[in-house]
Design a protein around this motif. Structure first.
Motif, PDB file in Angstrom:
ATOM      1  N   TRP A   5       7.445   5.588   7.855  1.00 61.24           N
ATOM      2  CA  TRP A   5       7.621   4.416   8.740  1.00 61.24           C
ATOM      3  C   TRP A   5       7.210   3.114   8.025  1.00 61.24           C
ATOM      4  O   TRP A   5       7.318   2.049   8.568  1.00 61.24           O
ATOM      5  CB  TRP A   5       6.762   4.569  10.007  1.00 61.24           C
ATOM      6  N   GLY A   6       6.634   3.277   6.841  1.00 60.69           N
ATOM      7  CA  GLY A   6       6.158   2.098   6.116  1.00 60.69           C
ATOM      8  C   GLY A   6       4.718   1.755   6.431  1.00 60.69           C
ATOM      9  O   GLY A   6       4.238   0.701   5.995  1.00 60.69           O
ATOM     10  N   PHE A   7       4.004   2.628   7.153  1.00 55.05           N
ATOM     11  CA  PHE A   7       2.601   2.334   7.444  1.00 55.05           C
ATOM     12  C   PHE A   7       1.693   2.940   6.385  1.00 55.05           C
ATOM     13  O   PHE A   7       1.970   4.036   5.875  1.00 55.05           O
ATOM     14  CB  PHE A   7       2.231   2.841   8.850  1.00 55.05           C
ATOM     15  N   PRO A   8       0.585   2.243   6.073  1.00 54.12           N
ATOM     16  CA  PRO A   8      -0.310   2.720   5.017  1.00 54.12           C
ATOM     17  C   PRO A   8      -0.802   4.137   5.268  1.00 54.12           C
ATOM     18  O   PRO A   8      -1.046   4.522   6.419  1.00 54.12           O
ATOM     19  CB  PRO A   8      -1.459   1.714   5.054  1.00 54.12           C
ATOM     20  N   SER A   9      -0.908   4.898   4.173  1.00 52.74           N
ATOM     21  CA  SER A   9      -1.404   6.263   4.285  1.00 52.74           C
ATOM     22  C   SER A   9      -2.166   6.613   3.024  1.00 52.74           C
ATOM     23  O   SER A   9      -1.818   6.146   1.937  1.00 52.74           O
ATOM     24  CB  SER A   9      -0.230   7.234   4.472  1.00 52.74           C
ATOM     25  N   LEU A  44       0.844  -1.198   0.000  1.00 50.73           N
ATOM     26  CA  LEU A  44       0.000   0.000   0.000  1.00 50.73           C
ATOM     27  C   LEU A  44       0.879   1.248   0.000  1.00 50.73           C
ATOM     28  O   LEU A  44       2.042   1.210   0.409  1.00 50.73           O
ATOM     29  CB  LEU A  44      -0.883   0.021   1.260  1.00 50.73           C
ATOM     30  N   VAL A  45       0.308   2.348  -0.440  1.00 49.70           N
ATOM     31  CA  VAL A  45       1.018   3.625  -0.310  1.00 49.70           C
ATOM     32  C   VAL A  45       1.299   3.849   1.173  1.00 49.70           C
ATOM     33  O   VAL A  45       0.431   3.616   2.016  1.00 49.70           O
ATOM     34  CB  VAL A  45       0.171   4.779  -0.892  1.00 49.70           C
ATOM     35  N   HIS A  46       2.543   4.230   1.470  1.00 50.43           N
ATOM     36  CA  HIS A  46       2.950   4.249   2.875  1.00 50.43           C
ATOM     37  C   HIS A  46       3.724   5.515   3.215  1.00 50.43           C
ATOM     38  O   HIS A  46       4.263   6.192   2.343  1.00 50.43           O
ATOM     39  CB  HIS A  46       3.804   3.016   3.164  1.00 50.43           C
TER      40      HIS A  46
END
Lengths: 390, 182
Positions: free
Chosen positions: A245-249, A240-242
């Motif tokens: 930190w590499g978390f989805p956004s 997913l777009v991240h």
């Protein structure tokens, strides 16, 4: 400019198939993990690495299919090992989804595609260059990718090493796109000594344990220091777009920055990424542009026509993606005709037309019957363009 | 100098291995360049097999052989298919056990009884490709026989060394004099 014309140093020269050169060059580059599913005409890469990797402390895995292969390669690379897979068109099609994942998650890996005739299972043992656009656009979404190719084994060795270097520098999948002729042909290769070719090792973060590490915050040069997955830092990896930190956004500014980053980290660095050779362009009224095995036929007829006084020159592209449009535009400026030689219905020819001024000067010399295009095929087209008839 | 070979026959006879050895011998034991390609079929045995070798004193660009100077055919199918490709002045090498020849005005024809000799002297045709190499480099002396011997001995396990060396000499003994093809 023309290293392949020099006599090889017989003391360390080896007589190898192109596929074997890919395997040896990958080992030279530090590749220590290969996962693959054998397919003609790339099988000898897996065959040789199954023997060679254990000898150098690496791992070879024959997977259940190509999807498993590319996913295993991505995992091994994320954990810190230079990794590669090899396939041909049908397997390359299966890999596309995971290649997109590697693009998005910015995981370095090298994929060798030894092209055969297509579509589908096509012509397993015959030559084609039909996968050029698939390398660029095969996986969905806006992105750029690295694609290198070569026409002879000496160049191929260096190109495979370059693919690993670019893949590490830019954290991107890099595709080595060769064809059945180069893959199966045997010729001399002067294997470089250790240290002779530059190797790029992985850029690791110096952020210590328990300190906030931003795996997806690019430095000013667009590089992202990595941390071996499963090592000292915990971070998220996603398709997913991240955020950094590499978390989805889904935040528009984050989406916008990421897409620009994925695209421009390569497209803005063509100067560094472009590999090519050129011959006799100074006074050339006819410029041939070719790549891979087709370039051998193109250069054959170029040398032959030069010897009878025809003002003809040639560019052999070794970087296909990102496409070196500025180079092509500049080199073709004074040409009366530009002839693109490739074994497909016209793929690079469209990029050349987009790159040059006066695209009506650009012609396609091709062959799609599974046989290698011959120097005579190209000569005939040149004569037709010149109004001389065959 | 450029010499273009096509070695053809039936899958399993070892003509492709012979082609690789020929090219490798040229690379290691002469000052020439060599390139080898092969036509791949889906079959491993019983189908047709063809391999092209170019040996030249310059860089070899186009790697396929369209018109050989030297054509070797160890099957009727290969002979019927490729015979007409030979350049004028070239040479066609066949084994009468496998190939019934038809007349060809523009090329020379050399018949070498590889099969019958191998059966009589060696008891099998397992090393017929090595016999062929012996005959071939005696006929077309582009690579020294001992250069081929060296490459053959390094390519196969130690236990085959003596037998292969004998097979090579057996093939060479079948040819009395060399020919010029260009």
């Amino acid at each position: 400019m023309n290293a392949s014309a020099q006599k090889p140093d017989r003391t360390r020269v080896r007589f190898l198939q192109g596929n074997e050169v890919c395997a040896e060059a990958a080992l030279y580059a530090g590749m220590r993990y290969f996962a693959g599913y054998p397919i003609t005409p790339s099988t000898e890469i897996a065959e040789r690495l199954a023997e060679r990797l254990p000898q150098v402390g690496g791992s070879f895995m024959q997977m259940e299919d190509e999807i498993g292969s590319i996913c295993a390669v991505i995992g091994a690379s994320l954990a810190g090992t230079k990794s590669m897979t090899a396939t041909s068109g049908p397997g390359f099609s299966l890999m596309q989804e995971a290649i997109g994942y590697a693009v998005m998650a910015e995981i370095p890996c090298v994929i060798v595609d030894v092209q055969r005739g297509g579509p589908s299972t096509g012509l397993p043992t015959h030559a084609s260059q039909g996968d050029v656009m698939q390398v660029r656009y095969g996986t969905h979404g806006d992105h750029s990718i690295v694609c290198l190719t070569a026409s002879n084994h000496q160049d191929l060795f260096g190109i495979v090493v370059d693919a690993f270097n670019f893949s590490e520098i830019f954290r991107t999948p890099a595709v080595v796109l060769i064809d059945e002729v180069v893959g199966h042909m045997r010729e001399a290769v002067d294997v470089p000594a250790p240290g002779e070719l530059d190797l790029t090792e992985r850029l690791l973060t110096d952020v210590p344990r328990d300190v906030d590490y931003h795996p997806y915050a690019p430095r000013e040069d667009d590089r992202l220091p990595m941390s071996n997955f499963g090592g000292v830092h915990r971070y998220n990896v996603t398709g997913l777009v991240h955020d950094m930190w590499g978390f989805p956004s889904e935040k528009p500014t984050i989406v916008n920055d990421l897409i620009h980053h994925l695209y421009l980290k390569l497209e803005n660095r063509k100067r560094m990424l472009t590999r090519w050779r050129e011959w006799s362009l100074d006074d050339a009224e006819i410029v041939l542009i070719s790549y891979g095995s087709s370039a051998r036929s193109a250069r054959h007829i170029m040398e032959n026509r030069r010897s009878v006084g025809v003002p003809i020159g040639m560019i052999e592209l070794q970087t296909l993606w990102p496409f070196p449009s500025e180079l092509i535009r500049a080199r073709c400026r004074n040409a009366e005709y530009v002839v693109v030689v490739e074994m497909n219905m016209g793929q690079i020819v469209h990029e050349v037309k987009r790159a040059v001024d006066r695209p009506e000067r650009v012609f396609l010399s091709n062959r799609v019957d599974g046989e290698m295009i011959t120097p005579t095929d190209i000569k005939h087209l040149i004569r037709v363009i010149q109004g001389k008839g065959v | 100098m450029i010499e273009r070979f096509v070695l053809s026959g039936t899958g399993g006879q070892g003509v492709i291995t012979a082609a690789i050895i020929l090219a490798e011998s040229a690379l290691y034991h002469t000052e020439y360049n060599a390139v080898q390609t092969q036509v791949y079929g889906p079959e491993a045995r019983g189908g047709s097999a063809r391999s092209d070798v170019i040996i030249a004193d310059r860089e070899i660009l186009f790697p396929k052989v369209l018109e050989p100077n030297v054509l070797v055919c160890l099957s009727q199918m290969a002979y019927d298919r490729y015979c007409s490709l030979v350049r004028p002045g070239g040479v066609v090498i066949t084994d009468p056990h496998y190939v019934k020849r038809w007349q060809h005005a523009s090329s020379r024809h050399v018949e070498v009884p590889l099969h019958d000799t191998a059966m009589r002297e060696l008891g099998s045709t397992q090393a017929i490709n090595i016999c062929l190499l012996g005959a071939l480099v005696r006929l077309i002396p582009i690579v020294p026989l001992d250069g081929v011997r060296d490459v053959v001995s390094r390519r196969f396990p130690e236990r085959f060394r003596a037998a292969n060396s004998a097979a090579l000499d057996l093939g060479a003994g079948l040819v009395q004099e060399s020919v010029t093809t260009f």
